[in-house]
Design an enzyme around this catalytic site. Structure first.
Site, short mmCIF file in Angstrom:
data_model
loop_
_atom_site.label_atom_id
_atom_site.label_comp_id
_atom_site.label_asym_id
_atom_site.label_seq_id
_atom_site.Cartn_x
_atom_site.Cartn_y
_atom_site.Cartn_z
CD GLU A 33 77.06 28.04 92.30
OE1 GLU A 33 76.47 28.80 93.07
OE2 GLU A 33 78.16 28.32 91.79
CD GLU B 281 79.66 26.63 98.06
OE1 GLU B 281 79.58 27.52 98.93
OE2 GLU B 281 79.33 26.80 96.88
#
Length: 398
Positions: A155, A151
């Site tokens: 965020e 990943e």
């Protein structure tokens, strides 16, 4: 070719696709992000994985987004689809909106939207605002392979509206000390900013509004204990999500900013556009790293569904309940009972990545962005990054 069993049953020719023990023939089951080829009617029952092509998507266009129930498997008809149902994602006012809504149990149920093409190395640049007006709300822009656990992400947390957090994971090894915050910008909930990830076989660079603020070099990720570079390199999917971090485990809740103050809503993330440029100009094919250059064996995205991503189930209600988990919590942060302090300290620790020379936008080749780590790749099962929500949120899929 016959495959295995789907839970306690065997899928039929009429309902050939297996997801989480259920069989059906619609997109939620047959899309490669979710479908389990080894458990379906045939190993060829799942729809083929569509690979990266250069694209500029304006979410005001008709082929930008579709609800998963309406998707027919042709990526030319929808660049992005909702990850599960019920869907809290829609096109409104010329943009993609992902909303977090309060459920009867007091927890939030969000949304995950994922690209219909898998991506391995390249550049992705999006214009968006987060939906994190309250602590506890988390928004994400992610490249992830759910099956393998690679990943790369941006965020946003309601606890801090003036920065965005960057991180990367290899094989689901959740090391929050690698998190690095961006320099401060104007309020990310009311202002649109351009967030970009350049991803090549050699490095990852994160940008905000054209300014690079972090670089991770593959060469610096070598771990002699496992004889591998802990560098995300598997084919993945690009996705967006919004979810309730405040109702998660203590570490996740503290990181997200505590319980959501629902009176501060609505909580809606907005995405205007995304530009995707593939590193490998192979005309709808996937780049395969030269032998030995891949940190992880080139496990292809095709092995996917077994990811914990939750938006799977069979009857859509089952899928929904799975996705609720994904929407509501990010197991990434949950599982690591890392506290907000841990996350804060990671800013300083980004030195390993950030200290490496930060190339200018011009220096970074177009080939470096692709969102591969966020989701599963060619056959990847992302549900939740893949999402994908349960996987993304749950496994950090979101």
């Amino acid at each position: 070719m016959a495959a295995g069993t789907c839970g306690t049953q065997s899928c039929s020719k009429d309902t050939p696709c297996c997801v989480k023990g259920y069989c059906n023939s619609n997109a939620m089951y047959c899309i490669p992000l979710n479908c389990e080829p080894q458990n379906s009617y045939s190993t060829s029952s799942c729809w083929d994985t569509a690979h990266c092509v250069k694209d500029s998507v304006s979410f005001g266009s008709s082929n930008a987004f579709a609800q998963i129930a309406d998707y027919n498997g042709d990526p030319s008809t929808a660049a992005f689809v909702s990850q599960f149902e019920p869907s809290n994602a829609k096109i409104a006012s010329g943009e993609l909106e992902l909303e977090l809504v309060k459920q009867s149990d007091g927890k939030g149920f969000g949304a995950t939207v994922i690209n219909t093409r898998a991506f391995q190395y390249g550049s992705v640049s999006t214009v968006m605002r987060s939906g994190c007006q309250s602590g506890g709300v988390v928004s994400s822009f992610i490249i992830r392979n759910d099956a393998i656990g690679d990943e790369i992400d941006f965020e946003f947390v309601g606890a801090d509206k003036l920065t965005v957090q960057s991180n990367y994971y290899w094989h689901d090894q959740l090391d929050y000390t690698k998190m690095v915050k961006s320099p401060q910008v104007s309020d990310t909930t009311t202002n649109y900013h351009t967030y970009k990830i350049d991803w090549t076989p050699d490095k990852i660079v994160w940008y905000i509004d054209g300014n690079a603020f972090r670089t991770v070099n593959r060469a610096d990720t070598w771990d002699s204990s496992v004889n591998a570079f802990k560098y995300p390199d598997s084919e993945s999917y690009v996705s967006y999500s919004i979810w309730d971090g405040g109702s998660g485990a203590q570490g996740t809740s503290e990181w997200a900013g505590g319980a959501i103050q629902w009176g501060q809503g609505p909580f809606i993330a907005g995405v205007k556009s995304i530009d995707i440029d593939c590193y490998y100009k192979g005309n709808d094919t996937t780049y395969v790293p030269p032998g030995g250059s891949s940190s992880s064996s080139s496990d292809s995205a095709d092995s996917s569904d077994d990811k914990e991503s939750s938006s799977k189930g069979d009857d859509n209600s089952e899928l929904e309940s799975d996705s609720e988990e994904s929407d509501g919590s990010s197991s990434d942060h949950d599982s690591a009972d890392s506290s907000s302090d841990d996350k804060a300290s990671s800013d300083d620790q980004d030195s390993d990545a950030e200290s490496s020379d930060e190339p200018s936008s011009d220096e970074v080749s177009e080939s470096n962005e692709t969102s591969e780590t966020e989701t599963s790749g060619a056959g990847l099962a992302v549900v939740s990054l893949a999402t994908v929500f349960s996987a993304l949120v749950g496994a950090h899929l979101f």
